[in-house]
Design an enzyme around this catalytic site. Sequence first.
Site, PDB file in Angstrom:
ATOM      1  N   ASP A   1       0.839  -1.206   0.000  1.00  0.00           N
ATOM      2  CA  ASP A   1       0.000   0.000   0.000  1.00  0.00           C
ATOM      3  C   ASP A   1       0.873   1.255   0.000  1.00  0.00           C
ATOM      4  OD1 ASP A   1       1.057  -0.331   2.470  1.00  0.00           O
ATOM      5  OD2 ASP A   1      -0.792   0.129   3.578  1.00  0.00           O
TER       6      ASP A   1
HETATM    7  N1  LIG Z   1      -5.400  -6.356  -1.539  1.00  0.00           N
HETATM    8  C1  LIG Z   1      -4.139  -6.180  -1.513  1.00  0.00           C
HETATM    9  N2  LIG Z   1      -3.496  -6.143  -0.364  1.00  0.00           N
HETATM   10  C2  LIG Z   1      -2.170  -5.924  -0.321  1.00  0.00           C
HETATM   11  C3  LIG Z   1      -1.413  -5.831  -1.551  1.00  0.00           C
HETATM   12  N3  LIG Z   1      -0.122  -5.645  -1.188  1.00  0.00           N
HETATM   13  C4  LIG Z   1      -0.067  -5.632   0.179  1.00  0.00           C
HETATM   14  N4  LIG Z   1      -1.308  -5.821   0.642  1.00  0.00           N
HETATM   15  C5  LIG Z   1      -1.694  -5.834   2.007  1.00  0.00           C
HETATM   16  O1  LIG Z   1      -1.630  -4.550   2.524  1.00  0.00           O
HETATM   17  C6  LIG Z   1      -1.444  -4.604   3.912  1.00  0.00           C
HETATM   18  C7  LIG Z   1      -0.423  -3.656   4.315  1.00  0.00           C
HETATM   19  O2  LIG Z   1      -0.398  -3.567   5.656  1.00  0.00           O
HETATM   20  P1  LIG Z   1       0.570  -2.685   6.434  1.00  0.00           P
HETATM   21  O3  LIG Z   1       1.042  -1.513   5.671  1.00  0.00           O
HETATM   22  O4  LIG Z   1       1.602  -3.558   7.066  1.00  0.00           O
HETATM   23  O5  LIG Z   1      -0.340  -2.208   7.642  1.00  0.00           O
HETATM   24  P2  LIG Z   1      -1.553  -1.265   7.589  1.00  0.00           P
HETATM   25  O6  LIG Z   1      -2.711  -2.203   7.802  1.00  0.00           O
HETATM   26  O7  LIG Z   1      -1.704  -0.466   6.411  1.00  0.00           O
HETATM   27  O8  LIG Z   1      -1.299  -0.402   8.832  1.00  0.00           O
HETATM   28  P3  LIG Z   1      -0.432   0.850   8.847  1.00  0.00           P
HETATM   29  O9  LIG Z   1       0.444   0.900   7.727  1.00  0.00           O
HETATM   30  O10 LIG Z   1       0.314   0.733  10.101  1.00  0.00           O
HETATM   31  O11 LIG Z   1      -1.396   1.971   8.866  1.00  0.00           O
HETATM   32  C8  LIG Z   1      -1.037  -6.041   4.211  1.00  0.00           C
HETATM   33  O12 LIG Z   1      -2.108  -6.679   4.868  1.00  0.00           O
HETATM   34  C9  LIG Z   1      -0.829  -6.672   2.904  1.00  0.00           C
HETATM   35  O13 LIG Z   1      -1.159  -8.075   2.883  1.00  0.00           O
HETATM   36  C10 LIG Z   1      -2.097  -5.932  -2.772  1.00  0.00           C
HETATM   37  O14 LIG Z   1      -1.516  -5.869  -3.829  1.00  0.00           O
HETATM   38  N5  LIG Z   1      -3.441  -6.110  -2.715  1.00  0.00           N
END
Ligand SMILES: Nc1nc2c(ncn2[C@@H]2O[C@H](COP(=O)(O)OP(=O)(O)OP(=O)(O)O)[C@@H](O)[C@H]2O)c(=O)[nH]1
Length: 570
Positions: free
Chosen positions: A486
């Site tokens: 993200d």
């Molecule tokens: N749907 C989707 N999820 C993703 C993708 N790439 C990463 N993620 C998910 O995005 C989330 C990122 O979480 P983090 O940035 O660690 O934590 P957060 O929930 O955003 O919390 P904070 O960053 O602390 O605000 C994880 O659960 C990943 O599995 C993607 O391409 N698609």
Amino acid sequence: MKYGIAVKLALLLAAVGICASAVTGAYSYGISRSLLVESSQQSLVAATQVLGRRVDTSLEEIARNLQVLASHPSVRRTLRQPDARLNAQLAELFELMMRANPAYFQIRLISAESFGLEQVRVDRLGPSFITVPEADLQEKGHFSYVSETLQLPSDTVYMSRITINHERGLYTGAERPSMQLAMPVHDGDGKALGVVVINLDVDGMFALLATDLPLDFRLFLANGQGDILIHPDHSKTFGFDRGRRVLLQDEFAATRKLVTGAVNQVVFQQPTSDGLLQPVVMAFVRQPLKLRSEEGQLYVGLAQPLSSVREGAQHLGLLIMISVLGFGLLGLLGTLFLARLVLRPLRQLIAAANLFGRGQEIGYLPLERQDEIGELARSFQQMQRQIGEQLGSLQASQEQLKQMAQYDALTELPNRRMLQDRLDLAIARAKRHGGCAAVLFIDLDNFKDINDGWGHDAGDAVLVAVAQRLRLSVRGTDTVARLGGDEFVVLLDGPDTERDSALIAGKLIDCLAPGIPFQGGTLRVAASIGISMFPQHGVTAQQLLMAADRAMYSVKANGRGGFGFALLQD
Ligand SMILES: Nc1nc2c(ncn2[C@@H]2O[C@H](COP(=O)(O)OP(=O)(O)OP(=O)(O)O)[C@@H](O)[C@H]2O)c(=O)[nH]1
């Protein structure tokens, strides 16, 4: 390509053609040569037969002359009663006859009386004639041409054998090949009064008979027993006169069957030997004599050099050789021309292949032809089409690979690698022009909850929507990239102050505020943004990204949903 197919093909065809015509030429030369030799041999036989008949005719003519003389009234009168005036007249007559017949050595009137005393005698003496004086006249009764002729009936000719004349008192013809022809002179009661004799120069007669023959022909004569009388090598003539006979059948083995009577003529080739200076073709004929004679028959022969017989064949051979070479050369030029003509479409194909290889327009192809060349042209065209299609799909794959290498598959935003390039470029530009660049590191807040609460698809939809909103919120010259998960980065090209960057960061936070519709519901997302600026927070891409990342974590740590600048110490 030193020698093309056209030249090789032409040479091959010409070689085959020349070989074929050379074999044909050699074969026809061989046949023509033997035909020519055979025909020359037949001609030689014919010439020899003519010569033989001329001998017989000449002897008959001598017989007629004897008849003229024997029946002359003055002859009978002076034989009965010797008369000096008549003798003188007869001498004139004899001389006239000898002038007309260059082969007569002498003509004599011989009386039956006084042991065959010569009564009138004219001898040839070089170019002139001599009437032998009475005191030098001789008795000839003991010679068979007198004694035997006196026994003969009127108008009958005696012909002696051909011998070397050993008679004494001759003005000409002594020790020369000669023969005597004689006729008796009778009175009214049939009593023999004397004889008229012509002494004949045999060599001279044959030389006269052979005057119209080619110069390189050689004459041969043998008597009824085969004794050689005329031969180019004089040591072989009149052997019997020297006590050692030289016979025709011994000298030329091929004449044996002629002498034995098995055949009337022979023709054969004789190598250089037996007095002949070069190989010859020889023809011999048997010539029966009509006159009553001791010889009965003669063997007349002619020899022609083999070289002159073959002369025509050699000329023919030369002509054939020139023809073969001439037509061979013409054939070579013709086949060269034809081969070039036949190979022209092949060269067009080669030119087309070269153009194709250089990626240029291939031009004309002989597609309309129904032969192998046409088939090759059509195959070439099909191959060209297939290669074009494969190149197209290869290009598409390359484009795709390039896209995959530089862009994020889900959001279609530039990925980390491309961001790196753009950032390097922006730093270089800013360094050159003394401008600025800003890196906005964006991380969605609690994004995990969306995934966990709504499922992964919902997360994806949010990421796509965020990407779209971020892109629409900045200028086309700015770069919006997704680093992964993200995390997004916005690279601002040339903001003058931190204030400008802060304004844009606020704008970005605002653009995410509206809910994102998903499967009848609404998803909500917010972001924390860390900002770093060139040159104050870093002078390399790495430094700027790390500074912005740390700034973003500071924001997160301070409660999320806002932005903050990197620290100058960084
Ligand atoms: N749907 C989707 N999820 C993703 C993708 N790439 C990463 N993620 C998910 O995005 C989330 C990122 O979480 P983090 O940035 O660690 O934590 P957060 O929930 O955003 O919390 P904070 O960053 O602390 O605000 C994880 O659960 C990943 O599995 C993607 O391409 N698609």
